[in-house]
Design a protein around this motif. Structure first.
Motif, PDB file in Angstrom:
ATOM      1  N   LYS A 166      61.450  71.045 -11.023  1.00  0.00           N
ATOM      2  CA  LYS A 166      62.633  70.648 -10.258  1.00  0.00           C
ATOM      3  C   LYS A 166      62.627  71.221  -8.843  1.00  0.00           C
ATOM      4  CE  LYS A 166      66.511  70.934 -12.456  1.00  0.00           C
ATOM      5  NZ  LYS A 166      67.780  71.453 -13.049  1.00  0.00           N
ATOM      6  N   LEU A 167      62.225  72.486  -8.712  1.00  0.00           N
ATOM      7  CA  LEU A 167      62.241  73.120  -7.395  1.00  0.00           C
ATOM      8  C   LEU A 167      61.299  72.425  -6.418  1.00  0.00           C
ATOM      9  CD1 LEU A 167      63.307  75.390  -5.607  1.00  0.00           C
ATOM     10  CD2 LEU A 167      61.439  76.829  -6.444  1.00  0.00           C
ATOM     11  N   CYS A 168      60.171  71.915  -6.913  1.00  0.00           N
ATOM     12  CA  CYS A 168      59.245  71.198  -6.030  1.00  0.00           C
ATOM     13  C   CYS A 168      59.864  69.896  -5.516  1.00  0.00           C
ATOM     14  CB  CYS A 168      57.930  70.925  -6.750  1.00  0.00           C
ATOM     15  SG  CYS A 168      56.896  72.389  -6.904  1.00  0.00           S
ATOM     16  N   GLU A 169      60.681  69.251  -6.343  1.00  0.00           N
ATOM     17  CA  GLU A 169      61.417  68.071  -5.875  1.00  0.00           C
ATOM     18  C   GLU A 169      62.349  68.458  -4.725  1.00  0.00           C
ATOM     19  OE1 GLU A 169      63.507  66.528  -9.208  1.00  0.00           O
ATOM     20  OE2 GLU A 169      61.695  65.986 -10.332  1.00  0.00           O
ATOM     21  N   VAL A 170      63.035  69.579  -4.900  1.00  0.00           N
ATOM     22  CA  VAL A 170      63.950  70.069  -3.861  1.00  0.00           C
ATOM     23  C   VAL A 170      63.193  70.391  -2.580  1.00  0.00           C
ATOM     24  CG1 VAL A 170      65.503  71.961  -3.245  1.00  0.00           C
ATOM     25  CG2 VAL A 170      65.639  70.934  -5.522  1.00  0.00           C
ATOM     26  N   LEU A 171      62.058  71.084  -2.710  1.00  0.00           N
ATOM     27  CA  LEU A 171      61.269  71.466  -1.538  1.00  0.00           C
ATOM     28  C   LEU A 171      60.699  70.236  -0.828  1.00  0.00           C
ATOM     29  CD1 LEU A 171      59.416  74.549  -3.044  1.00  0.00           C
ATOM     30  CD2 LEU A 171      61.051  74.607  -1.155  1.00  0.00           C
ATOM     31  N   ALA A 172      60.236  69.260  -1.592  1.00  0.00           N
ATOM     32  CA  ALA A 172      59.688  68.044  -0.978  1.00  0.00           C
ATOM     33  C   ALA A 172      60.736  67.325  -0.142  1.00  0.00           C
ATOM     34  CB  ALA A 172      59.142  67.114  -2.064  1.00  0.00           C
ATOM     35  N   MET A 173      61.931  67.166  -0.705  1.00  0.00           N
ATOM     36  CA  MET A 173      62.977  66.473   0.035  1.00  0.00           C
ATOM     37  C   MET A 173      63.502  67.302   1.211  1.00  0.00           C
ATOM     38  SD  MET A 173      63.013  63.542  -1.305  1.00  0.00           S
ATOM     39  CE  MET A 173      61.253  63.820  -1.568  1.00  0.00           C
ATOM     40  N   ALA A 174      63.433  68.628   1.093  1.00  0.00           N
ATOM     41  CA  ALA A 174      63.850  69.482   2.205  1.00  0.00           C
ATOM     42  C   ALA A 174      62.871  69.400   3.372  1.00  0.00           C
ATOM     43  CB  ALA A 174      63.980  70.926   1.727  1.00  0.00           C
ATOM     44  N   CYS A 175      61.612  69.073   3.074  1.00  0.00           N
ATOM     45  CA  CYS A 175      60.604  68.945   4.136  1.00  0.00           C
ATOM     46  C   CYS A 175      60.879  67.753   5.056  1.00  0.00           C
ATOM     47  CB  CYS A 175      59.214  68.779   3.520  1.00  0.00           C
ATOM     48  SG  CYS A 175      58.448  70.280   2.888  1.00  0.00           S
ATOM     49  N   ALA A 176      61.427  66.669   4.491  1.00  0.00           N
ATOM     50  CA  ALA A 176      61.509  65.396   5.217  1.00  0.00           C
ATOM     51  C   ALA A 176      62.267  65.484   6.543  1.00  0.00           C
ATOM     52  CB  ALA A 176      62.096  64.316   4.316  1.00  0.00           C
ATOM     53  N   SER A 204      63.491  77.081   8.075  1.00  0.00           N
ATOM     54  CA  SER A 204      64.264  75.857   7.873  1.00  0.00           C
ATOM     55  C   SER A 204      64.100  75.334   6.453  1.00  0.00           C
ATOM     56  CB  SER A 204      63.818  74.784   8.874  1.00  0.00           C
ATOM     57  OG  SER A 204      64.022  75.204  10.205  1.00  0.00           O
ATOM     58  N   LEU A 205      62.868  75.388   5.946  1.00  0.00           N
ATOM     59  CA  LEU A 205      62.613  74.900   4.590  1.00  0.00           C
ATOM     60  C   LEU A 205      63.364  75.745   3.563  1.00  0.00           C
ATOM     61  CD1 LEU A 205      61.062  72.995   2.691  1.00  0.00           C
ATOM     62  CD2 LEU A 205      59.186  74.654   2.705  1.00  0.00           C
ATOM     63  N   LEU A 206      63.293  77.057   3.706  1.00  0.00           N
ATOM     64  CA  LEU A 206      63.995  77.925   2.758  1.00  0.00           C
ATOM     65  C   LEU A 206      65.499  77.698   2.825  1.00  0.00           C
ATOM     66  CD1 LEU A 206      62.034  81.277   3.223  1.00  0.00           C
ATOM     67  CD2 LEU A 206      61.962  79.746   1.244  1.00  0.00           C
ATOM     68  N   GLN A 207      66.033  77.548   4.025  1.00  0.00           N
ATOM     69  CA  GLN A 207      67.472  77.367   4.177  1.00  0.00           C
ATOM     70  C   GLN A 207      67.928  76.040   3.581  1.00  0.00           C
ATOM     71  OE1 GLN A 207      69.313  76.760   8.196  1.00  0.00           O
ATOM     72  NE2 GLN A 207      70.269  78.734   7.753  1.00  0.00           N
ATOM     73  N   ALA A 256      66.287  74.102   1.389  1.00  0.00           N
ATOM     74  CA  ALA A 256      66.025  74.055  -0.045  1.00  0.00           C
ATOM     75  C   ALA A 256      67.033  74.903  -0.805  1.00  0.00           C
ATOM     76  CB  ALA A 256      64.604  74.529  -0.327  1.00  0.00           C
ATOM     77  N   ARG A 257      67.426  76.035  -0.232  1.00  0.00           N
ATOM     78  CA  ARG A 257      68.425  76.867  -0.900  1.00  0.00           C
ATOM     79  C   ARG A 257      69.748  76.111  -1.031  1.00  0.00           C
ATOM     80  NH1 ARG A 257      72.135  81.795   1.026  1.00  0.00           N
ATOM     81  NH2 ARG A 257      72.675  82.562  -1.060  1.00  0.00           N
ATOM     82  N   ALA A 258      70.163  75.430   0.035  1.00  0.00           N
ATOM     83  CA  ALA A 258      71.416  74.673  -0.013  1.00  0.00           C
ATOM     84  C   ALA A 258      71.348  73.569  -1.065  1.00  0.00           C
ATOM     85  CB  ALA A 258      71.718  74.083   1.360  1.00  0.00           C
ATOM     86  N   ALA A 259      70.212  72.852  -1.108  1.00  0.00           N
ATOM     87  CA  ALA A 259      70.060  71.782  -2.100  1.00  0.00           C
ATOM     88  C   ALA A 259      69.988  72.344  -3.510  1.00  0.00           C
ATOM     89  CB  ALA A 259      68.800  70.974  -1.794  1.00  0.00           C
ATOM     90  N   ASN A 260      69.349  73.496  -3.655  1.00  0.00           N
ATOM     91  CA  ASN A 260      69.244  74.144  -4.958  1.00  0.00           C
ATOM     92  C   ASN A 260      70.620  74.575  -5.462  1.00  0.00           C
ATOM     93  OD1 ASN A 260      67.766  75.407  -7.159  1.00  0.00           O
ATOM     94  ND2 ASN A 260      68.188  77.365  -6.161  1.00  0.00           N
ATOM     95  N   LEU A 261      71.423  75.153  -4.575  1.00  0.00           N
ATOM     96  CA  LEU A 261      72.773  75.557  -4.963  1.00  0.00           C
ATOM     97  C   LEU A 261      73.634  74.350  -5.352  1.00  0.00           C
ATOM     98  CD1 LEU A 261      73.567  78.350  -2.345  1.00  0.00           C
ATOM     99  CD2 LEU A 261      73.279  78.645  -4.811  1.00  0.00           C
ATOM    100  N   GLU A 262      73.457  73.241  -4.621  1.00  0.00           N
ATOM    101  CA  GLU A 262      74.219  72.026  -4.941  1.00  0.00           C
ATOM    102  C   GLU A 262      73.814  71.486  -6.314  1.00  0.00           C
ATOM    103  OE1 GLU A 262      75.058  67.540  -3.129  1.00  0.00           O
ATOM    104  OE2 GLU A 262      73.731  68.927  -2.088  1.00  0.00           O
ATOM    105  N   ALA A 263      72.508  71.491  -6.583  1.00  0.00           N
ATOM    106  CA  ALA A 263      72.030  70.974  -7.871  1.00  0.00           C
ATOM    107  C   ALA A 263      72.468  71.853  -9.035  1.00  0.00           C
ATOM    108  CB  ALA A 263      70.510  70.858  -7.846  1.00  0.00           C
ATOM    109  N   GLU A 264      72.597  73.156  -8.781  1.00  0.00           N
ATOM    110  CA  GLU A 264      72.955  74.099  -9.843  1.00  0.00           C
ATOM    111  C   GLU A 264      74.421  74.519  -9.765  1.00  0.00           C
ATOM    112  OE1 GLU A 264      70.690  75.244 -12.183  1.00  0.00           O
ATOM    113  OE2 GLU A 264      69.264  73.805 -11.343  1.00  0.00           O
TER     114      GLU A 264
END
Length: 249
Positions: A90-100, A222-225, A227-235
Motif C-alpha cells: 500500500k505504501l508504494c501506491e502512496v509514494l508513486a502517486m505522491a511522485c506525480a 516533498s515526497l515524504l511530506q 506521502a505522509r499526508a496521503a498516508n494519514l488520509e488513508a489511515e
C-alpha cells in the motif's frame, strides 16, 4: 534478518513511515534550501559568463537539474507503481502517486526555463524540437497519471490504474534522454556527465553539481511530506493516525 531488509520491512508500516517522514522531511527541506542558496550564489556571482551565450547561460543552473529530476522522478514513480502492482504494498501506491505532482512541477520548470533560454539563443520561445516535444509529452503523462488517480473514487483501484499508466510511460524516458542523438535536434547535446568527462569548463561545474544535489533533497522532502499526508488520509480511521494528525480522540 538483515538489518537493512528489516528496516525496509518496518518502513512499509504506515505508523512507522509517518514517524520517519515527520522526522526527516524538514531536514531534507533545510538541506535543500542551504544548497540552493549556495548554488544560486555561485551561479550568479562566481561562475564566469559563457563565451558564446553570455549571462543567459546561467539559467541552465536551474534548467539542467530540473530536467534531470523530471526524468528521475518519473522513473521512480514507475518503480514504486511496479512494486505496488506486484507485491500489493500500500505504501508504494502512496509514494508513486505522491511522485506525480512533484515530477510534473519539475517538468514545467524545465519547459519554462528552456523557453526563456531558447528565445535569445534560437529566436523563438518554442520549436517542435524532438527534445522539447518529448519533454512536453512527459508533462502530459504526469497529468494523465494525476487525472486518472483523481477520477476513480476507490483510492487503491485508482492508484493501481494510474500506476499501470505510469509504467507504460517509461518507454518515453530513453526517447527524451537520447533524442538529441537519434534525431537532428536544435537542442544542444549533453554537457554534463556523471561518470565521463563533462563538456563544460570545470569552473562552471561546481554550482551545477550543488544544484543537482539540492533538487534531490527538495524532492525527498516533498515526497515524504506528500506521502505522509496521503498516508494519514488513508489511515484516518485508526487511532494512531488521528493522534499523529492532532485530531481529538
Amino acid at each position: 534478518m538483515n538489518p537493512v531488509v528489516l528496516w525496509f520491512h518496518k518502513l512499509g508500516s504506515p505508523p512507522y513511515f509517518d514517524r520517519f517522514a515527520a522526522r526527516w522531511a524538514p531536514w531534507c527541506f533545510g538541506i535543500a534550501l542551504l544548497l540552493t542558496a549556495w548554488g544560486v550564489y555561485g551561479a550568479l556571482f562566481q561562475v564566469p559568463a559563457d563565451y558564446q551565450q553570455g549571462d543567459s547561460a546561467r539559467i541552465l543552473y536551474i534548467h539542467v537539474p530540473s530536467a534531470w529530476m523530471s526524468l528521475l522522478v518519473y522513473g521512480l514513480m514507475a518503480a514504486y507503481a511496479a512494486i505496488a502492482l506486484v507485491w500489493r504494498i500500500k505504501l508504494c501506491e502512496v509514494l508513486a502517486m505522491a511522485c506525480a505532482p512533484i515530477g510534473a512541477a519539475f517538468t514545467v520548470i524545465t519547459l519554462a526555463t528552456g523557453a526563456i533560454w531558447g528565445k535569445p539563443m534560437w529566436g523563438t520561445w518554442w520549436t517542435w524540437d524532438p527534445r522539447l516535444t518529448s519533454e512536453l509529452i512527459l508533462l502530459f503523462m504526469y497529468i494523465g497519471v494525476m487525472g486518472l488517480n483523481a477520477a476513480i473514487e476507490d483510492r487503491r483501484r485508482a492508484a493501481r490504474a494510474a500506476g499501470f499508466l505510469a509504467i507504460v510511460g517509461v518507454v518515453l524516458l530513453p526517447v527524451i534522454r537520447y533524442s538529441v542523438v537519434w534525431w537532428n535536434s536544435l537542442h544542444q547535446g549533453s554537457s554534463v556527465s556523471v561518470f565521463g568527462e563533462s563538456r563544460i569548463d570545470p569552473s562552471m561545474l561546481g554550482p551545477l553539481w550543488v544544484m543537482l544535489v539540492a533538487t534531490k533533497f527538495w524532492f525527498a522532502g516533498s515526497l515524504l511530506q506528500r506521502a505522509r499526508a496521503a498516508n494519514l488520509e488513508a489511515e484516518s480511521g485508526k487511532a494512531w493516525a488521528r493522534a499523529a494528525a492532532g485530531v481529538p480522540q
